[in-house]
Design a protein around this motif. Structure first.
Motif, mmCIF file in Angstrom:
data_model
loop_
_atom_site.group_PDB
_atom_site.id
_atom_site.type_symbol
_atom_site.label_atom_id
_atom_site.label_comp_id
_atom_site.label_asym_id
_atom_site.label_seq_id
_atom_site.Cartn_x
_atom_site.Cartn_y
_atom_site.Cartn_z
ATOM 1 N N GLU A 330 0.861 -1.173 0.000
ATOM 2 C CA GLU A 330 0.000 0.000 0.000
ATOM 3 C C GLU A 330 0.897 1.222 0.000
ATOM 4 O O GLU A 330 2.124 1.104 0.078
ATOM 5 N N ALA A 331 0.315 2.403 -0.136
ATOM 6 C CA ALA A 331 1.119 3.627 -0.166
ATOM 7 C C ALA A 331 1.843 3.806 1.162
ATOM 8 O O ALA A 331 1.230 3.757 2.231
ATOM 9 N N LEU A 332 3.152 4.000 1.096
ATOM 10 C CA LEU A 332 3.970 4.209 2.282
ATOM 11 C C LEU A 332 4.282 5.693 2.411
ATOM 12 O O LEU A 332 4.090 6.470 1.485
ATOM 13 N N LYS A 333 4.835 6.077 3.574
ATOM 14 C CA LYS A 333 5.122 7.498 3.793
ATOM 15 C C LYS A 333 6.270 7.654 4.778
ATOM 16 O O LYS A 333 6.620 6.710 5.508
ATOM 17 N N VAL A 334 6.837 8.853 4.794
ATOM 18 C CA VAL A 334 7.861 9.177 5.785
ATOM 19 C C VAL A 334 7.220 9.065 7.171
ATOM 20 O O VAL A 334 6.097 9.530 7.398
ATOM 21 N N GLY A 335 7.938 8.429 8.082
ATOM 22 C CA GLY A 335 7.415 8.203 9.424
ATOM 23 C C GLY A 335 6.986 6.772 9.649
ATOM 24 O O GLY A 335 6.772 6.354 10.796
#
Length: 341
Positions: A330-335
């Motif tokens: 799935e879409a990942l993100k900083v943090g």
């Protein structure tokens, strides 16, 4: 870059049984596969295994062969079962289909062999990008002006530099990038030195030098910094493994400042050599669980973190490391969190 040796050593028996684990063959895996240009060991392993990062088990390296086999486009790989165990055979048809672990002559350039992971994605981070400190950048010589007094320059131009150039003759040109900060402690982990070009020293008098720009990725400006080029060799062989310690960390940055992270994106972790993190370390990526209200007790409850991807470290510094996202469900993100797989 195309001339870089990208051979990957390969033994030809799969050790599917490993301590405490058994490799899981992927449903619908092929029995035979012909290697094509552009393949990587990750791609091929993903065809056979549910967990492709176990490819050192799939591709068992043989350190005793002085000139080990290389996998090339056109090679035929066949999955076979012998004595109840699966073995992967390269170019079946010799000695009843089993290729022996002995040196063989092959007329082919090693640069044509397939790499472990997509080197075109990570090559700039292996050879040019670097993590430094504000103190190191402040002490480095800098661009004073263009040779004719202009404030910007590009490849083929000459520029004036000021500072201590020492005995070096070739320099990388860098611009201060983002500052890496630990999300838990607030510690400054390093400063990104963004590669924008290279230059050769032509002449120097006291602390002023003339340099010619032989490469630029963007306009060279006044106050950009000169740092001696690091001598690094690009390696295609990575042996994935779990980190030595029970490692926990965070994704703290992504190349290009994207808001969402996907497969084959390069990310920065708040883990480095001081955490015993090294190239080849594979970690699972977890998105933070959401907070919901319990309809019965009216309490605020945090749901468990969800495993959402997989990454592999390909370069480590003292306090941070660069990693390639191999899988994003799935879409990942900083943090997002990283930990042992």
């Amino acid at each position: 870059m195309k001339n870089t040796v990208m051979g990957v050593c390969l033994g030809l028996l799969m050790a599917f049984a490993q301590a405490g684990d058994v490799l899981s063959l992927k449903a619908g895996h092929p029995q035979t596969y012909v290697v094509v240009k552009g393949d990587t060991l990750w791609d091929i392993s993903a065809m056979f295994l549910n967990d492709p990062w176990y490819w050192p088990e799939l591709w068992h390296y043989n350190p005793q062969v002085k000139n080990p086999h290389l996998i090339y486009p056109g090679d035929v790989l066949k999955l076979m079962w012998i004595d109840g165990k699966p073995v992967l055979v390269r170019n079946p048809g010799l000695d009843d289909g089993i290729v022996k672990l002995s040196p063989q002559m092959r007329i082919s350039d090693v640069k044509d062999a397939i790499p472990a992971i997509p080197l075109d994605v990570i090559a700039p981070f292996l050879t040019r990008s670097r993590v430094t400190t504000d103190e190191e950048l402040a002490a480095a010589p800098y661009v004073l002006a263009g040779k004719r007094g202009n404030i910007v320059a590009g490849a083929g131009d000459q520029v004036l530099g000021r500072g201590d150039f020492g005995s070096e003759e070739t320099f990388g040109i860098y611009r201060r990038g983002q500052v890496y900060i630990d999300p838990l402690t607030g510690e400054v982990l390093g400063v990104e030195a963004t590669d924008i070009g290279t230059a050769n020293l032509l002449a120097a008098e006291k602390d002023v030098a003339t340099l010619t720009l032989n490469r630029s990725t963007q306009e060279i400006r006044r106050a950009d910094r000169f740092l001696p080029l690091e001598v690094r060799q690009l390696h295609a062989r990575f042996q994935p493994k779990a980190p030595v310690d029970n490692t926990n960390g965070f994704i703290i940055a992504v190349e290009g400042g994207l808001t969402q992270i996907g497969s084959m994106d390069v990310v920065t972790l708040n883990l480095g050599e001081r955490n015993q993190v090294e190239p080849g370390d594979v970690m699972a990526i977890y998105t933070t669980g959401v907070v919901v209200t319990d309809p019965v007790t009216n309490e605020r409850v945090k749901t468990p973190d969800v495993r959402a991807g997989l990454l592999m470290v390909f370069r480590s510094f003292d306090k941070v490391s660069y990693a390639l996202v191999l899988k994003a469900e799935e879409a990942l993100k900083v943090g997002d969190k990283v930990k042992n797989p």
